[in-house]
Design a protein around this motif. Sequence first.
Motif, PDB file in Angstrom:
ATOM      1  N   LEU A  82       0.825  -1.205   0.000  1.00 30.17           N
ATOM      2  CA  LEU A  82       0.000   0.000   0.000  1.00 30.17           C
ATOM      3  C   LEU A  82       0.860   1.256   0.000  1.00 30.17           C
ATOM      4  O   LEU A  82       0.507   2.258  -0.633  1.00 30.17           O
ATOM      5  N   ALA A  83       1.999   1.204   0.674  1.00 30.05           N
ATOM      6  CA  ALA A  83       2.930   2.341   0.655  1.00 30.05           C
ATOM      7  C   ALA A  83       3.475   2.566  -0.753  1.00 30.05           C
ATOM      8  O   ALA A  83       3.631   3.712  -1.197  1.00 30.05           O
ATOM      9  N   ALA A  84       3.754   1.478  -1.466  1.00 29.87           N
ATOM     10  CA  ALA A  84       4.233   1.596  -2.849  1.00 29.87           C
ATOM     11  C   ALA A  84       3.144   2.187  -3.745  1.00 29.87           C
ATOM     12  O   ALA A  84       3.437   3.024  -4.610  1.00 29.87           O
ATOM     13  N   LEU A  85       1.907   1.786  -3.527  1.00 29.44           N
ATOM     14  CA  LEU A  85       0.795   2.359  -4.277  1.00 29.44           C
ATOM     15  C   LEU A  85       0.734   3.864  -4.053  1.00 29.44           C
ATOM     16  O   LEU A  85       0.585   4.641  -4.993  1.00 29.44           O
ATOM     17  N   LEU A  86       0.885   4.271  -2.804  1.00 26.66           N
ATOM     18  CA  LEU A  86       0.873   5.694  -2.453  1.00 26.66           C
ATOM     19  C   LEU A  86       2.041   6.425  -3.124  1.00 26.66           C
ATOM     20  O   LEU A  86       1.862   7.519  -3.664  1.00 26.66           O
ATOM     21  N   ALA A  87       3.195   5.820  -3.118  1.00 29.42           N
ATOM     22  CA  ALA A  87       4.382   6.461  -3.690  1.00 29.42           C
ATOM     23  C   ALA A  87       4.358   6.506  -5.220  1.00 29.42           C
ATOM     24  O   ALA A  87       4.866   7.460  -5.817  1.00 29.42           O
ATOM     25  N   ILE A 119      -1.799  16.611  12.689  1.00 28.26           N
ATOM     26  CA  ILE A 119      -1.600  15.159  12.691  1.00 28.26           C
ATOM     27  C   ILE A 119      -2.957  14.488  12.594  1.00 28.26           C
ATOM     28  O   ILE A 119      -3.834  14.751  13.411  1.00 28.26           O
ATOM     29  N   SER A 120      -3.133  13.643  11.605  1.00 26.91           N
ATOM     30  CA  SER A 120      -4.396  12.918  11.502  1.00 26.91           C
ATOM     31  C   SER A 120      -4.183  11.522  12.081  1.00 26.91           C
ATOM     32  O   SER A 120      -3.983  11.398  13.288  1.00 26.91           O
ATOM     33  N   ALA A 121      -4.180  10.496  11.271  1.00 30.87           N
ATOM     34  CA  ALA A 121      -3.994   9.137  11.790  1.00 30.87           C
ATOM     35  C   ALA A 121      -3.522   8.228  10.670  1.00 30.87           C
ATOM     36  O   ALA A 121      -3.679   8.532   9.491  1.00 30.87           O
ATOM     37  N   GLY A 122      -2.966   7.109  11.052  1.00 28.81           N
ATOM     38  CA  GLY A 122      -2.610   6.085  10.084  1.00 28.81           C
ATOM     39  C   GLY A 122      -1.439   6.403   9.179  1.00 28.81           C
ATOM     40  O   GLY A 122      -1.173   5.680   8.233  1.00 28.81           O
ATOM     41  N   GLY A 123      -0.747   7.517   9.457  1.00 29.28           N
ATOM     42  CA  GLY A 123       0.381   7.916   8.624  1.00 29.28           C
ATOM     43  C   GLY A 123       0.035   8.959   7.575  1.00 29.28           C
ATOM     44  O   GLY A 123       0.915   9.417   6.844  1.00 29.28           O
ATOM     45  N   MET A 124      -1.252   9.299   7.473  1.00 27.53           N
ATOM     46  CA  MET A 124      -1.637  10.311   6.469  1.00 27.53           C
ATOM     47  C   MET A 124      -0.879  11.600   6.730  1.00 27.53           C
ATOM     48  O   MET A 124      -0.625  11.921   7.877  1.00 27.53           O
ATOM     49  N   PRO A 125      -0.512  12.330   5.745  1.00 27.87           N
ATOM     50  CA  PRO A 125      -0.817  12.169   4.330  1.00 27.87           C
ATOM     51  C   PRO A 125       0.306  11.534   3.517  1.00 27.87           C
ATOM     52  O   PRO A 125       0.164  11.382   2.306  1.00 27.87           O
ATOM     53  N   THR A 126       1.415  11.130   4.146  1.00 29.79           N
ATOM     54  CA  THR A 126       2.558  10.686   3.343  1.00 29.79           C
ATOM     55  C   THR A 126       2.984   9.240   3.565  1.00 29.79           C
ATOM     56  O   THR A 126       3.797   8.725   2.799  1.00 29.79           O
ATOM     57  N   ARG A 127       2.464   8.586   4.616  1.00 30.83           N
ATOM     58  CA  ARG A 127       2.899   7.223   4.928  1.00 30.83           C
ATOM     59  C   ARG A 127       1.693   6.316   5.142  1.00 30.83           C
ATOM     60  O   ARG A 127       0.583   6.785   5.332  1.00 30.83           O
ATOM     61  N   VAL A 128       1.947   5.027   5.198  1.00 33.51           N
ATOM     62  CA  VAL A 128       0.950   4.035   5.576  1.00 33.51           C
ATOM     63  C   VAL A 128       1.475   3.421   6.862  1.00 33.51           C
ATOM     64  O   VAL A 128       2.436   2.657   6.854  1.00 33.51           O
TER      65      VAL A 128
END
Length: 180
Positions: A82-87, A119-128
Amino acid sequence: MTTPPFPTPTAAELAVVSAQLGRTARGVVGIAARCVCGNPTVVATTPRLPDGSPFPTFYYLTHPAATAAMSTLEATQVMPELAALLADDEQVAAAYLKAHRSYLRDRSGFGEVDEISGISAGGMPTRVKCLHALAGHALAAGPGVNPIGDAALERSSWSPDRCRCDEPGAALRDAEASSA
Protein backbone atom coordinates in the motif's frame (compact mmCIF):
# COMPACT_ATOMS: atom_id res chain seq x y z
CA MET A 1 -17.27 24.60 10.72
CA THR A 2 -19.54 21.56 10.66
CA THR A 3 -19.17 18.25 12.40
CA PRO A 4 -19.94 14.79 11.03
CA PRO A 5 -23.59 13.79 11.26
CA PHE A 6 -23.76 11.36 14.14
CA PRO A 7 -25.84 11.62 17.30
CA THR A 8 -24.44 11.39 20.81
CA PRO A 9 -23.97 7.70 21.66
CA THR A 10 -26.43 6.05 24.03
CA ALA A 11 -25.42 4.23 27.20
CA ALA A 12 -26.22 0.96 25.40
CA GLU A 13 -23.94 1.84 22.49
CA LEU A 14 -21.12 2.79 24.87
CA ALA A 15 -21.59 -0.55 26.64
CA VAL A 16 -21.24 -2.38 23.31
CA VAL A 17 -18.10 -0.40 22.42
CA SER A 18 -16.62 -1.07 25.86
CA ALA A 19 -17.33 -4.79 25.42
CA GLN A 20 -15.74 -4.72 21.95
CA LEU A 21 -12.62 -3.02 23.32
CA GLY A 22 -12.45 -5.04 26.54
CA ARG A 23 -12.16 -1.79 28.50
CA THR A 24 -14.20 1.30 29.20
CA ALA A 25 -14.64 3.41 26.09
CA ARG A 26 -13.12 6.89 26.48
CA GLY A 27 -14.03 10.18 24.86
CA VAL A 28 -16.61 8.74 22.46
CA VAL A 29 -18.69 11.48 20.82
CA GLY A 30 -20.49 9.33 18.26
CA ILE A 31 -20.85 6.07 16.40
CA ALA A 32 -19.27 6.87 13.05
CA ALA A 33 -19.95 3.52 11.33
CA ARG A 34 -22.02 0.46 12.12
CA CYS A 35 -22.15 -3.22 11.27
CA VAL A 36 -25.11 -4.17 9.10
CA CYS A 37 -26.73 -5.57 12.27
CA GLY A 38 -26.51 -2.16 13.98
CA ASN A 39 -23.57 -2.74 16.30
CA PRO A 40 -20.86 -0.06 16.40
CA THR A 41 -17.90 -0.60 14.08
CA VAL A 42 -16.13 2.78 14.32
CA VAL A 43 -16.43 5.43 17.01
CA ALA A 44 -15.54 9.09 16.83
CA THR A 45 -13.51 10.29 19.80
CA THR A 46 -12.63 13.67 21.22
CA PRO A 47 -9.20 14.98 20.26
CA ARG A 48 -8.44 15.32 23.99
CA LEU A 49 -9.47 12.41 26.20
CA PRO A 50 -11.15 13.01 29.57
CA ASP A 51 -7.83 12.42 31.36
CA GLY A 52 -6.27 15.29 29.36
CA SER A 53 -4.29 13.15 26.93
CA PRO A 54 -4.22 14.32 23.30
CA PHE A 55 -5.79 11.69 21.04
CA PRO A 56 -5.33 12.12 17.28
CA THR A 57 -7.34 9.04 16.25
CA PHE A 58 -10.74 10.63 15.74
CA TYR A 59 -12.14 7.59 13.89
CA TYR A 60 -11.36 4.52 16.01
CA LEU A 61 -12.05 1.00 14.73
CA THR A 62 -13.78 -1.02 17.49
CA HIS A 63 -15.44 -4.01 15.80
CA PRO A 64 -13.45 -7.10 16.86
CA ALA A 65 -13.66 -8.89 13.49
CA ALA A 66 -12.67 -5.74 11.58
CA THR A 67 -9.82 -5.08 13.99
CA ALA A 68 -8.60 -8.67 13.65
CA ALA A 69 -8.75 -8.42 9.86
CA MET A 70 -6.60 -5.26 9.87
CA SER A 71 -4.12 -6.91 12.27
CA THR A 72 -3.88 -9.87 9.91
CA LEU A 73 -3.20 -7.58 6.95
CA GLU A 74 -0.48 -5.78 8.89
CA ALA A 75 1.09 -9.13 9.84
CA THR A 76 1.04 -10.31 6.22
CA GLN A 77 3.09 -7.33 5.07
CA VAL A 78 0.43 -5.64 2.94
CA MET A 79 1.53 -2.24 4.25
CA PRO A 80 4.62 -2.02 2.01
CA GLU A 81 2.38 -2.81 -0.98
CA LEU A 82 0.00 0.00 0.00
CA ALA A 83 2.93 2.34 0.66
CA ALA A 84 4.23 1.60 -2.85
CA LEU A 85 0.80 2.36 -4.28
CA LEU A 86 0.87 5.69 -2.45
CA ALA A 87 4.38 6.46 -3.69
CA ASP A 88 3.82 5.38 -7.30
CA ASP A 89 0.36 6.76 -8.06
CA GLU A 90 -0.06 10.53 -8.05
CA GLN A 91 -3.86 10.26 -8.02
CA VAL A 92 -3.79 8.02 -4.95
CA ALA A 93 -1.35 10.41 -3.24
CA ALA A 94 -3.59 13.40 -4.01
CA ALA A 95 -6.69 11.57 -2.73
CA TYR A 96 -4.81 10.51 0.42
CA LEU A 97 -3.82 14.13 1.07
CA LYS A 98 -7.45 15.14 0.60
CA ALA A 99 -8.50 12.36 3.04
CA HIS A 100 -6.00 13.70 5.59
CA ARG A 101 -7.48 17.19 5.31
CA SER A 102 -11.01 15.82 5.60
CA TYR A 103 -10.04 13.87 8.72
CA LEU A 104 -8.56 16.98 10.35
CA ARG A 105 -11.65 19.00 9.43
CA ASP A 106 -13.97 16.38 10.97
CA ARG A 107 -11.93 16.21 14.18
CA SER A 108 -11.62 19.99 14.51
CA GLY A 109 -15.38 20.20 15.04
CA PHE A 110 -14.74 18.68 18.46
CA GLY A 111 -11.88 20.97 19.48
CA GLU A 112 -8.35 21.90 18.57
CA VAL A 113 -5.45 20.35 20.47
CA ASP A 114 -2.06 21.99 19.90
CA GLU A 115 -0.08 18.79 20.58
CA ILE A 116 -1.71 17.03 17.62
CA SER A 117 -2.22 19.99 15.30
CA GLY A 118 -1.85 18.83 11.70
CA ILE A 119 -1.60 15.16 12.69
CA SER A 120 -4.40 12.92 11.50
CA ALA A 121 -3.99 9.14 11.79
CA GLY A 122 -2.61 6.08 10.08
CA GLY A 123 0.38 7.92 8.62
CA MET A 124 -1.64 10.31 6.47
CA PRO A 125 -0.82 12.17 4.33
CA THR A 126 2.56 10.69 3.34
CA ARG A 127 2.90 7.22 4.93
CA VAL A 128 0.95 4.03 5.58
CA LYS A 129 1.37 3.41 9.28
CA CYS A 130 -1.82 1.94 10.82
CA LEU A 131 -4.41 0.08 8.78
CA HIS A 132 -6.83 0.08 11.74
CA ALA A 133 -6.99 3.89 11.68
CA LEU A 134 -7.17 4.07 7.90
CA ALA A 135 -9.94 1.45 7.68
CA GLY A 136 -11.81 3.24 10.47
CA HIS A 137 -11.66 6.48 8.51
CA ALA A 138 -12.71 4.75 5.29
CA LEU A 139 -15.71 3.16 7.01
CA ALA A 140 -16.76 6.41 8.69
CA ALA A 141 -16.27 8.63 5.64
CA GLY A 142 -17.59 6.16 3.08
CA PRO A 143 -16.04 4.64 -0.04
CA GLY A 144 -13.89 6.87 -2.21
CA VAL A 145 -12.64 9.22 0.53
CA ASN A 146 -9.57 7.38 1.85
CA PRO A 147 -7.97 5.33 -0.94
CA ILE A 148 -5.56 3.45 1.32
CA GLY A 149 -8.28 2.67 3.87
CA ASP A 150 -10.51 1.49 1.02
CA ALA A 151 -7.69 -0.70 -0.34
CA ALA A 152 -7.10 -2.23 3.10
CA LEU A 153 -10.80 -3.05 3.44
CA GLU A 154 -10.84 -4.58 -0.06
CA ARG A 155 -7.85 -6.80 0.78
CA SER A 156 -9.21 -7.90 4.17
CA SER A 157 -11.25 -10.94 5.11
CA TRP A 158 -13.83 -8.69 6.78
CA SER A 159 -16.62 -6.83 5.00
CA PRO A 160 -18.90 -4.08 6.30
CA ASP A 161 -21.67 -5.70 4.25
CA ARG A 162 -21.73 -8.99 6.19
CA CYS A 163 -22.33 -9.27 9.92
CA ARG A 164 -19.62 -11.11 11.79
CA CYS A 165 -20.98 -10.43 15.28
CA ASP A 166 -21.78 -13.55 17.32
CA GLU A 167 -25.51 -13.01 16.79
CA PRO A 168 -26.73 -10.15 14.62
CA GLY A 169 -27.77 -7.31 16.91
CA ALA A 170 -27.21 -9.30 20.10
CA ALA A 171 -24.57 -7.07 21.66
CA LEU A 172 -26.58 -3.89 21.11
CA ARG A 173 -29.88 -5.54 22.06
CA ASP A 174 -28.36 -7.00 25.24
CA ALA A 175 -26.78 -3.68 26.21
CA GLU A 176 -30.09 -1.85 25.65
CA ALA A 177 -31.90 -4.40 27.85
CA SER A 178 -29.38 -4.06 30.67
CA SER A 179 -29.47 -0.24 30.62
CA ALA A 180 -33.28 -0.07 30.70
